[in-house]
Motif scaffolding. Structure first.
Motif, mmCIF file in Angstrom:
data_model
loop_
_atom_site.group_PDB
_atom_site.id
_atom_site.type_symbol
_atom_site.label_atom_id
_atom_site.label_comp_id
_atom_site.label_asym_id
_atom_site.label_seq_id
_atom_site.Cartn_x
_atom_site.Cartn_y
_atom_site.Cartn_z
ATOM 1 N N LYS A 26 0.811 -1.220 0.000
ATOM 2 C CA LYS A 26 0.000 0.000 0.000
ATOM 3 C C LYS A 26 0.844 1.269 0.000
ATOM 4 O O LYS A 26 0.403 2.310 -0.463
ATOM 5 C CB LYS A 26 -0.977 -0.011 1.182
ATOM 6 C CG LYS A 26 -2.195 -0.883 0.894
ATOM 7 C CD LYS A 26 -3.233 -0.771 1.985
ATOM 8 C CE LYS A 26 -3.291 -2.046 2.804
ATOM 9 N NZ LYS A 26 -4.302 -1.976 3.873
ATOM 10 N N ARG A 27 2.074 1.165 0.493
ATOM 11 C CA ARG A 27 2.988 2.325 0.484
ATOM 12 C C ARG A 27 3.846 2.387 -0.774
ATOM 13 O O ARG A 27 4.606 3.340 -0.968
ATOM 14 C CB ARG A 27 3.921 2.263 1.711
ATOM 15 C CG ARG A 27 3.239 2.553 3.042
ATOM 16 C CD ARG A 27 4.254 2.644 4.183
ATOM 17 N NE ARG A 27 4.956 1.382 4.418
ATOM 18 C CZ ARG A 27 4.515 0.421 5.252
ATOM 19 N NH1 ARG A 27 3.387 0.585 5.903
ATOM 20 N NH2 ARG A 27 5.223 -0.681 5.415
ATOM 21 N N SER A 28 3.747 1.367 -1.609
ATOM 22 C CA SER A 28 4.686 1.252 -2.742
ATOM 23 C C SER A 28 4.379 2.220 -3.886
ATOM 24 O O SER A 28 3.246 2.665 -4.066
ATOM 25 C CB SER A 28 4.683 -0.177 -3.285
ATOM 26 O OG SER A 28 3.462 -0.447 -3.965
ATOM 27 N N GLN A 29 5.417 2.485 -4.643
ATOM 28 C CA GLN A 29 5.285 3.257 -5.882
ATOM 29 C C GLN A 29 4.339 2.523 -6.838
ATOM 30 O O GLN A 29 3.543 3.142 -7.537
ATOM 31 C CB GLN A 29 6.676 3.411 -6.524
ATOM 32 C CG GLN A 29 6.731 4.402 -7.673
ATOM 33 C CD GLN A 29 6.406 5.829 -7.244
ATOM 34 O OE1 GLN A 29 6.975 6.346 -6.296
ATOM 35 N NE2 GLN A 29 5.477 6.464 -7.941
ATOM 36 N N ALA A 30 4.411 1.193 -6.848
ATOM 37 C CA ALA A 30 3.553 0.380 -7.719
ATOM 38 C C ALA A 30 2.070 0.642 -7.428
ATOM 39 O O ALA A 30 1.276 0.857 -8.351
ATOM 40 C CB ALA A 30 3.870 -1.103 -7.540
ATOM 41 N N TYR A 31 1.707 0.647 -6.146
ATOM 42 C CA TYR A 31 0.305 0.871 -5.771
ATOM 43 C C TYR A 31 -0.146 2.265 -6.209
ATOM 44 O O TYR A 31 -1.216 2.434 -6.807
ATOM 45 C CB TYR A 31 0.116 0.708 -4.260
ATOM 46 C CG TYR A 31 -1.313 0.891 -3.796
ATOM 47 C CD1 TYR A 31 -2.190 -0.186 -3.762
ATOM 48 C CD2 TYR A 31 -1.792 2.144 -3.399
ATOM 49 C CE1 TYR A 31 -3.508 -0.030 -3.344
ATOM 50 C CE2 TYR A 31 -3.107 2.309 -2.986
ATOM 51 C CZ TYR A 31 -3.971 1.228 -2.959
ATOM 52 O OH TYR A 31 -5.274 1.388 -2.558
ATOM 53 N N ALA A 32 0.697 3.265 -5.921
ATOM 54 C CA ALA A 32 0.361 4.653 -6.287
ATOM 55 C C ALA A 32 0.188 4.799 -7.797
ATOM 56 O O ALA A 32 -0.776 5.411 -8.269
ATOM 57 C CB ALA A 32 1.448 5.604 -5.784
ATOM 58 N N ASP A 33 1.109 4.207 -8.553
ATOM 59 C CA ASP A 33 1.041 4.318 -10.012
ATOM 60 C C ASP A 33 -0.127 3.524 -10.594
ATOM 61 O O ASP A 33 -0.798 3.974 -11.521
ATOM 62 C CB ASP A 33 2.353 3.840 -10.644
ATOM 63 C CG ASP A 33 3.502 4.801 -10.362
ATOM 64 O OD1 ASP A 33 3.235 5.932 -9.904
ATOM 65 O OD2 ASP A 33 4.669 4.422 -10.587
ATOM 66 N N LYS A 154 4.211 3.876 -18.885
ATOM 67 C CA LYS A 154 5.425 4.326 -18.208
ATOM 68 C C LYS A 154 6.643 4.357 -19.123
ATOM 69 O O LYS A 154 7.533 5.171 -18.934
ATOM 70 C CB LYS A 154 5.697 3.466 -16.975
ATOM 71 C CG LYS A 154 4.658 3.692 -15.878
ATOM 72 C CD LYS A 154 5.099 3.161 -14.548
ATOM 73 C CE LYS A 154 5.878 4.196 -13.781
ATOM 74 N NZ LYS A 154 6.154 3.814 -12.402
ATOM 75 N N ILE A 155 6.688 3.477 -20.116
ATOM 76 C CA ILE A 155 7.829 3.517 -21.060
ATOM 77 C C ILE A 155 7.517 4.400 -22.269
ATOM 78 O O ILE A 155 8.317 4.512 -23.193
ATOM 79 C CB ILE A 155 8.303 2.109 -21.504
ATOM 80 C CG1 ILE A 155 7.181 1.324 -22.185
ATOM 81 C CG2 ILE A 155 8.876 1.335 -20.314
ATOM 82 C CD1 ILE A 155 7.630 -0.011 -22.782
ATOM 83 N N GLY A 156 6.341 5.037 -22.247
ATOM 84 C CA GLY A 156 6.028 6.021 -23.289
ATOM 85 C C GLY A 156 5.448 5.458 -24.574
ATOM 86 O O GLY A 156 5.307 6.166 -25.565
ATOM 87 N N VAL A 157 5.098 4.164 -24.573
ATOM 88 C CA VAL A 157 4.481 3.570 -25.765
ATOM 89 C C VAL A 157 3.040 4.061 -25.910
ATOM 90 O O VAL A 157 2.581 4.406 -26.996
ATOM 91 C CB VAL A 157 4.536 2.018 -25.706
ATOM 92 C CG1 VAL A 157 3.705 1.388 -26.821
ATOM 93 C CG2 VAL A 157 5.988 1.541 -25.781
ATOM 94 N N GLN A 304 9.328 -0.398 -3.969
ATOM 95 C CA GLN A 304 9.886 0.676 -3.124
ATOM 96 C C GLN A 304 8.799 1.676 -2.738
ATOM 97 O O GLN A 304 7.884 1.927 -3.517
ATOM 98 C CB GLN A 304 11.006 1.434 -3.858
ATOM 99 C CG GLN A 304 12.346 0.703 -3.865
ATOM 100 C CD GLN A 304 12.343 -0.515 -4.793
ATOM 101 O OE1 GLN A 304 11.621 -0.563 -5.776
ATOM 102 N NE2 GLN A 304 13.154 -1.510 -4.465
ATOM 103 N N PRO A 305 8.905 2.232 -1.534
ATOM 104 C CA PRO A 305 7.884 3.193 -1.099
ATOM 105 C C PRO A 305 7.858 4.444 -1.983
ATOM 106 O O PRO A 305 8.867 4.789 -2.603
ATOM 107 C CB PRO A 305 8.312 3.579 0.331
ATOM 108 C CG PRO A 305 9.471 2.744 0.682
ATOM 109 C CD PRO A 305 9.941 2.002 -0.518
ATOM 110 N N VAL A 306 6.686 5.067 -2.044
ATOM 111 C CA VAL A 306 6.524 6.297 -2.816
ATOM 112 C C VAL A 306 7.533 7.330 -2.335
ATOM 113 O O VAL A 306 7.718 7.542 -1.130
ATOM 114 C CB VAL A 306 5.093 6.848 -2.619
ATOM 115 C CG1 VAL A 306 4.961 8.220 -3.269
ATOM 116 C CG2 VAL A 306 4.072 5.889 -3.186
ATOM 117 N N THR A 307 8.196 7.953 -3.303
ATOM 118 C CA THR A 307 9.109 9.050 -2.936
ATOM 119 C C THR A 307 8.319 10.341 -3.092
ATOM 120 O O THR A 307 7.938 10.712 -4.187
ATOM 121 C CB THR A 307 10.329 9.060 -3.877
ATOM 122 O OG1 THR A 307 9.860 8.899 -5.236
ATOM 123 C CG2 THR A 307 11.267 7.915 -3.564
ATOM 124 N N SER A 308 8.035 10.977 -1.953
ATOM 125 C CA SER A 308 7.201 12.177 -2.005
ATOM 126 C C SER A 308 8.003 13.380 -2.484
ATOM 127 O O SER A 308 9.175 13.497 -2.173
ATOM 128 C CB SER A 308 6.595 12.445 -0.636
ATOM 129 O OG SER A 308 7.588 12.408 0.346
#
Length: 308
Positions: A26-33, A154-157, A304-308
């Motif tokens: 829930k804290r991960s960059q993956a979840y946020a994205d 995310k890779i711009g495709v 990895q956790p979200v980098t604010s």
């Protein structure tokens, strides 16, 4: 989200091994994205019909072609005669083909200079069609397909102006292929809550489908349990397409086989339905260990956790 120039790709792997790891997710960059992607598309399709005009880029066309290939493989892999009605073993033959070809299929969608991303992105495609051991399909597999599309963004495709086409053309085609898989190989619902779940197999088309209906001049939530309304409007609205599929697959009164949806038909407005479904999706799918333990994390959807 612009892709970093020196991206080192990796094969995604499981990171959520115990219930206590759920906080990490829930804290991960993956979840946020992932959630950001779902909500961006939710906004993008608001008030729009499936049949409306929208931009169709070359990568979108290539993704539809990829899904058409998967569809053709179903025709080439008929179900086998077997004693048990459910979980036809021919699905494993079909899946083995995808397992073998996934990277090549993904390579057809992404430009040469991003070829290094194919093995990472292909993992999500392979995870999105069901489980070949159990011959089942559920919202975790659906989430893998959304993650697959999110990685392509995310890779711009895929780009911002592809939003409507991502849902109406690509995701809608994905749904058709999944329904065909579910029907052809009599796949079991994965982790189904039975009558208490929203639907045995899908969730996202109800979210995006309810967004499509926000501020509709005359279709209200109470109308989707009306067969005539569904038959006349399902080609325009993903939500009604889902209802049609349920009524084809299930017998008996709607209120009995789909109790949650029946309850939703009493909600006064589509925007309330939409908000409620987003909350329900987080609680019933994204915050459930049995679903998320299978989710894989790599360089594009990092643990990895979200980098604010």
């Amino acid at each position: 989200m612009a892709p970093p120039l020196q991206q080192s790709f990796m094969i995604p792997r499981k990171e959520i091994n115990m219930v206590s790891d759920m906080g990490k997710w829930k804290r991960s960059q993956a979840y946020a994205d992932y959630m950001g992607f779902i909500l961006t598309l939710n906004e993008g399709v608001k008030g729009r019909k499936l049949t409306c005009e929208y931009n169709v880029s070359e990568p979108i066309e290539k993704l539809v072609a990829l899904l058409n290939t998967l569809d053709r493989w179903i025709d080439e892999t008929p179900p086998v005669d077997q004693p048990s009605r459910f979980g036809n073993k021919a699905f494993r033959t079909w899946y083995a083909k995808l397992d073998q070809e996934a990277e090549n299929l993904v390579a057809t969608v992404i430009p040469k200079h991003l070829a290094g991303a194919a093995p990472e992105v292909a993992v999500y495609l392979k995870e999105s069609v069901g489980n070949s051991t159990r011959i089942d399909y559920g919202t975790g597999h659906e989430a893998a397909f959304a993650a697959f599309l999110c990685c392509l963004c995310k890779i711009g495709v895929l780009r911002v102006d592809d939003q409507m086409a991502i849902v109406f053309k690509v995701f809608n085609r994905y749904l058709e292929v999944m329904r065909k898989l579910q029907k052809t190989y009599r796949m079991e619902p994965a982790g189904s809550q039975g009558v208490w779940g929203l639907d045995d197999f899908q969730f996202l088309p109800f979210i995006w489908g309810s967004s499509q209906l926000i501020d509709h001049p005359n279709l209200e939530p109470r109308h989707f349990v009306d067969e005539k309304v569904v038959n006349e409007n399902h080609k325009d609205f993903m939500f009604l397409e889902c209802i049609l599929f349920i009524t084809e697959m299930k017998t008996g009164p709607f209120a009995e086989h789909s109790n949650q949806l029946w309850n939703i038909s009493a909600v006064p407005s589509w925007s309330k339905v939409n908000q409620g479904l987003i909350r329900m999706y987080k609680a019933e799918c994204l915050e459930k260990f049995p679903v998320i333990q299978h989710f894989k994390f790599g360089s594009l959807l990092p643990i990895q956790p979200v980098t604010s």
